[in-house]
Design an enzyme around this catalytic site. Structure first.
Site, mmCIF file in Angstrom:
data_model
loop_
_atom_site.group_PDB
_atom_site.id
_atom_site.type_symbol
_atom_site.label_atom_id
_atom_site.label_comp_id
_atom_site.label_asym_id
_atom_site.label_seq_id
_atom_site.Cartn_x
_atom_site.Cartn_y
_atom_site.Cartn_z
ATOM 1 N N CYS A 112 -15.230 -3.871 8.584
ATOM 2 C CA CYS A 112 -14.657 -5.135 8.079
ATOM 3 C C CYS A 112 -14.593 -5.203 6.548
ATOM 4 C CB CYS A 112 -15.429 -6.330 8.638
ATOM 5 S SG CYS A 112 -15.342 -6.431 10.429
ATOM 6 N N HIS A 257 -14.194 -12.377 4.109
ATOM 7 C CA HIS A 257 -13.870 -11.760 5.401
ATOM 8 C C HIS A 257 -13.980 -12.807 6.509
ATOM 9 C CE1 HIS A 257 -13.765 -9.382 8.892
ATOM 10 N NE2 HIS A 257 -15.051 -9.466 9.142
ATOM 11 N N ASN A 287 -11.402 -12.487 14.150
ATOM 12 C CA ASN A 287 -11.855 -11.489 13.183
ATOM 13 C C ASN A 287 -10.965 -10.255 13.327
ATOM 14 O OD1 ASN A 287 -13.141 -9.437 11.809
ATOM 15 N ND2 ASN A 287 -15.210 -9.997 12.478
#
Ligand code: COA
Length: 336
Positions: A112, A257, A287
């Site tokens: 990520c 993020h 996500n």
């Protein structure tokens, strides 16, 4: 005078299929209420079977190049956790499909945090005179590695791609990346992992029923990841703000993020930054790992939350574990 990497184009793509929380609750023991309240997510996009990460990357890359006003680039850096193949990297194929002939192209694997790492890598290449104009892409098809039996991960992740174009320019101009803070702690590698399919444990054979072995799926220890994400993103953001010489209160937009809205708010609280400065689009895309930051940037531009002259702080945390941050004054660009 030193050369900076200046953001000059932004493009995104999500596959058309929308998967709502209600749809997931029909096939696993979960609910819209649980997912919404624990994560902030209401829906995500999942690619149809047969669509690969490179397909999404080409779409986003094309749009970023169009946004930058030129189809040219001499470097392609692609951040992904879900490459098209274990070998070779996905970036050269994406570059070729974009008509970028004979350019340098490689993948970055920082889960990520991948997009921040990829921007830092491309900015370094620009500063060193290795590249003039880099296409940086974050693209993922997590739907291909999510275990349909694991409700703790399946409800969180979505597919998508986002890209920026960085060109060589002046450190004082809007859009110039003002430095990077990057870090990792490999002692925590087991918190976010696909156990099999690499050299340590080559792909496990399917069992007698032909079912895919669980160790080929993505696994995450949500609770400790949550804790480390808050601590590391806050510390990395602070380090980046020091480097840029900015006070937390002077940041107009925090683009973190997009893992969990509770993580984003906790980071804002730790930095002493108003929560309403935080850009949130995870409610609509989930996500998307390496694609998360550019998708959030594009969403903020489209929603009028990000305008030229804004001070923008970007920060991410991901598997590895890894983390990273960068900052810029938002330039005049037309996102596509
Ligand atoms: N639906 C319903 N219940 C669920 C569920 C789901 N999808 N997933 C887990 N649960 C249950 C658990 O089994 C547990 O039940 P129990 O109390 O009976 O044992 C309960 O809900 C609480 O689970 P827990 O894991 O403690 O929840 P949480 O509040 O920590 O939230 C995450 C889980 C994954 C949303 C959260 O930990 C998180 O966001 N972590 C970070 C994720 C992240 O940032 N990832 C990317 C970083 S790169």
């Amino acid at each position: 005078m030193s050369r900076a990497a200046v953001l000059t184009g932004l493009g995104t793509y999500v596959p058309p299929r929308v998967v709502t929380n209600d749809e997931l609750s029909r096939t696993m023991d979960t609910s819209d209420e649980w997912i919404r309240s624990r994560t902030g997510i209401t829906r995500r996009h999942w690619a149809e079977p047969g669509t690969a990460t490179g397909d999404l990357a080409v779409e986003a890359g094309e749009r970023a190049l169009k946004s930058a006003g030129s189809g040219d680039a001499d470097l392609v850096v692609l951040a992904t956790t879900t490459p098209d193949h274990p070998c070779p990297a996905t970036a050269p194929d994406v570059a070729a499909r974009l008509g970028l002939d004979a350019v340098a192209a490689y993948d970055i694997g920082a889960v990520c945090s991948g997009f921040i790492y990829a921007m830092a890598s491309a900015a370094g290449a620009i500063a060193a005179g290795i590249a003039e104009r880099a296409l940086v892409i974050g693209a993922e098809t997590y739907s291909t590695i999510l275990n349909p039996e694991d409700r703790t991960t399946s409800v969180i992740f979505g597919d998508g791609a986002g890209a920026v174009v960085l060109r060589a320019g002046d450190p004082a101009e809007p859009g110039a990346l003002l430095g990077h803070d990057l870090g990792s702690d490999g002692s925590l590698k087991d918190l976010i992992i696909v156990p099999a399919g690499g050299s340590r444990r080559p792909s496990a054979a399917a069992d007698a029923s032909g079912a895919r072995p669980a160790e080929t799926y993505f696994h995450m220890e949500g609770k400790p990841v949550f804790r480390h994400a808050v601590t590391r993103m806050a510390a990395s953001s602070r380090a980046m703000l020091d480097r840029a010489g900015w006070d937390p209160e002077s940041v107009d937009r925090f683009v973190g993020h997009q893992a969990n809205v509770r993580i984003l708010h906790a980071v804002a609280d730790q930095l002493g930054m108003a929560r309403d400065r935080t850009v949130v689009n995870l409610d609509r895309v989930g996500n998307t790992s390496a694609a998360s930051i550019p998708l959030a940037l594009a969403d903020a531009v489209a929603g009028g939350l990000l305008t030229p002259g804004d001070r923008v702080l970007l920060s991410a945390f991901g598997g590895g574990v890894t983390w990273g941050s960068t900052a810029l004054v938002w330039p005049e660009i037309v996102a596509d």
